[in-house]
Design an enzyme around this catalytic site. Structure first.
Site, PDB file in Angstrom:
ATOM      1  N   GLU A 115       0.801  -1.228   0.000  1.00 20.72           N
ATOM      2  CA  GLU A 115       0.000   0.000   0.000  1.00 20.72           C
ATOM      3  C   GLU A 115       0.837   1.283   0.000  1.00 20.72           C
ATOM      4  O   GLU A 115       0.815   2.051   0.971  1.00 20.72           O
ATOM      5  CB  GLU A 115      -0.964   0.006   1.186  1.00 20.72           C
ATOM      6  CG  GLU A 115      -1.946  -1.145   1.141  1.00 20.72           C
ATOM      7  CD  GLU A 115      -3.084  -1.004   2.160  1.00 20.72           C
ATOM      8  OE1 GLU A 115      -3.087  -0.031   2.933  1.00 20.72           O
ATOM      9  OE2 GLU A 115      -3.957  -1.867   2.167  1.00 20.72           O
ATOM     10  N   GLU A 126      -5.242  -8.459   0.628  1.00 18.45           N
ATOM     11  CA  GLU A 126      -5.911  -8.160   1.909  1.00 18.45           C
ATOM     12  C   GLU A 126      -7.381  -7.884   1.658  1.00 18.45           C
ATOM     13  O   GLU A 126      -7.741  -7.214   0.690  1.00 18.45           O
ATOM     14  CB  GLU A 126      -5.346  -6.888   2.568  1.00 18.45           C
ATOM     15  CG  GLU A 126      -4.019  -7.056   3.233  1.00 18.45           C
ATOM     16  CD  GLU A 126      -3.540  -5.757   3.883  1.00 18.45           C
ATOM     17  OE1 GLU A 126      -4.381  -4.908   4.268  1.00 18.45           O
ATOM     18  OE2 GLU A 126      -2.316  -5.591   4.001  1.00 18.45           O
TER      19      GLU A 126
HETATM   20  C1  FCB Z   1      -4.594  -1.956   5.350  1.00 20.14           C
HETATM   21  C2  FCB Z   1      -3.193  -2.235   5.872  1.00 20.14           C
HETATM   22  C3  FCB Z   1      -3.156  -3.249   6.969  1.00 20.14           C
HETATM   23  C4  FCB Z   1      -4.315  -3.089   7.920  1.00 20.14           C
HETATM   24  C5  FCB Z   1      -5.624  -3.052   7.178  1.00 20.14           C
HETATM   25  C6  FCB Z   1      -6.827  -2.950   8.047  1.00 20.14           C
HETATM   26  O1  FCB Z   1      -4.642  -0.667   4.827  1.00 20.14           O
HETATM   27  O2  FCB Z   1      -2.363  -2.684   4.826  1.00 20.14           O
HETATM   28  O3  FCB Z   1      -1.911  -3.155   7.598  1.00 20.14           O
HETATM   29  O4  FCB Z   1      -4.118  -1.977   8.699  1.00 20.14           O
HETATM   30  O5  FCB Z   1      -5.618  -1.974   6.295  1.00 20.14           O
END
Ligand code: FCB
Length: 465
Positions: free
Chosen positions: A163, A355
């Site tokens: 990210e 994620e």
């Molecule tokens: C993302 C992050 C991760 C976590 C989730 C909820 O943006 O990559 O580390 O904080 O959100």
């Protein structure tokens, strides 16, 4: 058609969020240690100093994953644990931790997916200029080399940066995350440019030195505009919005993905940023533009979009009462259909959801269990939309639930629980939530245990903004 036979089902974590043992084992400080120590930065003054103490509990955490039936684990390496100042010399004890972790994963037949950088930048390097320093890409490449040389005889799956939109946008432009800088846009975009170079050099390093044939990606993020209806005009409006670069911040996909995938910044972005865009050479763009094997996407949120009356895309606001998570993120499962769709359509590379998940109001019930029906419902809805992407022809290779454990949620501290496994921070007791067993079953059946049909009712009735 459902999920491909070789689909990867996993869970994700990151080093600073779970490891603890922050000043032990020879680890050097990262920008997050300093940020947490600064009053007023993190909710409740919380820090990652102990967190889930995964550093000491990794073996049982791996067992837990095995018991849950999970076959892949995305974790990150803490740069300053391995190189306390960010540069050589290497801290042997730090490297040994990841060595043990990888061994125990393989012993448990869990495939390691290693992220090189998930935000915990070495403090010493930050003090030398951090991502603004022209040498920062080379610092990162040298760190990458250390990790690759040690672990690539066992690790096949690599991700460079997690990210960049966040650690640049929140960390360097708005100052909400470490290191807490509030740089003007041109400096922010210079730091961003260096992270892209760091990515490119890291890919070259992995490619040239890895012992096992590497599978390389990275993990950008974004909110996904999704078409309000399946009519072509709305799809086009959502697509246009998805790739649009805004003039004053780094929250977008194209500015990050086009250089990596096409070797150039997007025209519209160059126009939008104008004089704030960084200077770059052809050679730099070639460095950034390294062949990779998949695009990771961290997707959580989205909103509906349609073609407005005047022809331009129009975002729709959700109506009051739309379901939201504990940290107030609207549920928007269609993000997992359209985010992969647009990305695959533009670049033609396989996509992995690196994620996805939610924070719920979880606690241990009187019966000793953690009942989290909302998370199960969330995962089912999002995965069913991902299945639609597969049916639409998108090459989706895997899905990682965020997160294995409840953990340190950055500036929110321990306020929000994203884990499939509940963590009692006072005792370090782990309790798998109901959703963990449910997800394990989903993984074991390669998604066959998901409900067959799409949800009957729309989750998010939308009104004109
Ligand atoms: C993302 C992050 C991760 C976590 C989730 C909820 O943006 O990559 O580390 O904080 O959100």
């Amino acid at each position: 058609m459902t999920f491909p036979r070789d689909f990867t089902w996993g869970v994700a974590t990151s080093s600073y969020q779970i490891e603890g043992h922050a000043m032990g084992g020879g680890r050097g400080a990262s920008v997050w240690d300093e940020f947490c120590a600064t009053p007023g930065r993190v909710n409740g003054g919380h820090t990652g100093a102990v967190s889930c103490d995964h550093y000491h509990h990794y073996a049982s955490d791996v067992q837990l994953m095995r018991d849950l039936g999970l076959r892949a684990y995305r974790f990150s390496v803490a740069w300053s644990r391995v190189m306390p100042t960010g540069r050589r010399p290497v801290n042997a004890a730090g490297l040994a931790f990841y060595d043990r972790l990888v061994d125990s994963l393989l012993e448990a037949r869990i495939e390691p997916w290693l992220t090189l950088f998930h935000w915990d930048y070495p403090l010493a390097l930050y003090r030398e200029g951090g991502w603004l320093h022209p040498d920062s890409p080379r610092w990162f490449a040298d760190y990458t080399r250390v990790i690759v040389d040690k672990l690539s005889d066992r690790v096949r799956h690599w991700m460079t940066l997690n990210e960049p939109q966040c650690f640049i946008g929140l960390g360097h432009q708005t100052g909400i995350h470490a290191p807490g800088d509030k740089l003007p846009l041109d400096r922010t975009l210079l730091a961003a440019h260096h992270t892209l170079l760091a990515h490119g050099l890291a890919v070259q390093t992995i490619r040239s030195r890895a012992k096992l044939p590497p599978v390389i990606g990275w993990a950008p993020t974004g909110d996904v505009p999704t078409p309000a209806t399946d009519c072509p005009e709305d799809i086009a409006a959502a697509r246009e919005t998805f790739w649009r670069v805004p003039a004053d911040n780094t929250w977008n996909m194209a500015w990050w993905l086009d250089p990596v995938m096409r070797g150039r910044y997007p025209e519209q972005g160059l126009h939008a940023y104008g004089a704030a865009a960084p200077a770059f050479t052809d050679a730099e763009m070639r460095t950034i533009h390294q062949p990779i094997d998949f695009i990771g996407l961290n997707l959580y949120r989205g909103y509906d979009c349609r073609r407005g009356a005047d022809g331009s895309p129009e975002n729709l606001t959700s109506t009051p009462g739309t379901p939201a998570t504990h940290n107030h993120w609207n549920l928007h499962p269609a993000a997992l259909r359209w985010g992969p769709f647009f990305t695959h359509e533009r670049y033609g590379l396989p996509v992995v959801i690196t994620e996805n998940g939610m924070a719920a109001h979880d606690w241990v019930s009187l019966d000793g269990e953690v009942h989290d029906p909302q998370r199960t419902d969330f995962l089912a809805r999002y995965l069913m939309e991902l299945r639609r992407a597969v049916r639409d022809g998108v090459r989706v290779k895997g899905y990682f639930a965020w997160s294995l454990l409840d953990n340190f949620e950055w500036s929110e501290g321990y306020r929000y629980r994203f884990g499939l496994v509940h963590v009692d921070y006072a005792t370090q007791r782990r309790t798998p939530k109901d959703s963990a067993w449910w997800y394990g079953e989903c993984a074991r059946t390669n998604g066959a245990s998901l409900p067959a049909a799409a949800p009957a009712r729309s989750l998010q009735p939308a009104g004109r903004a």
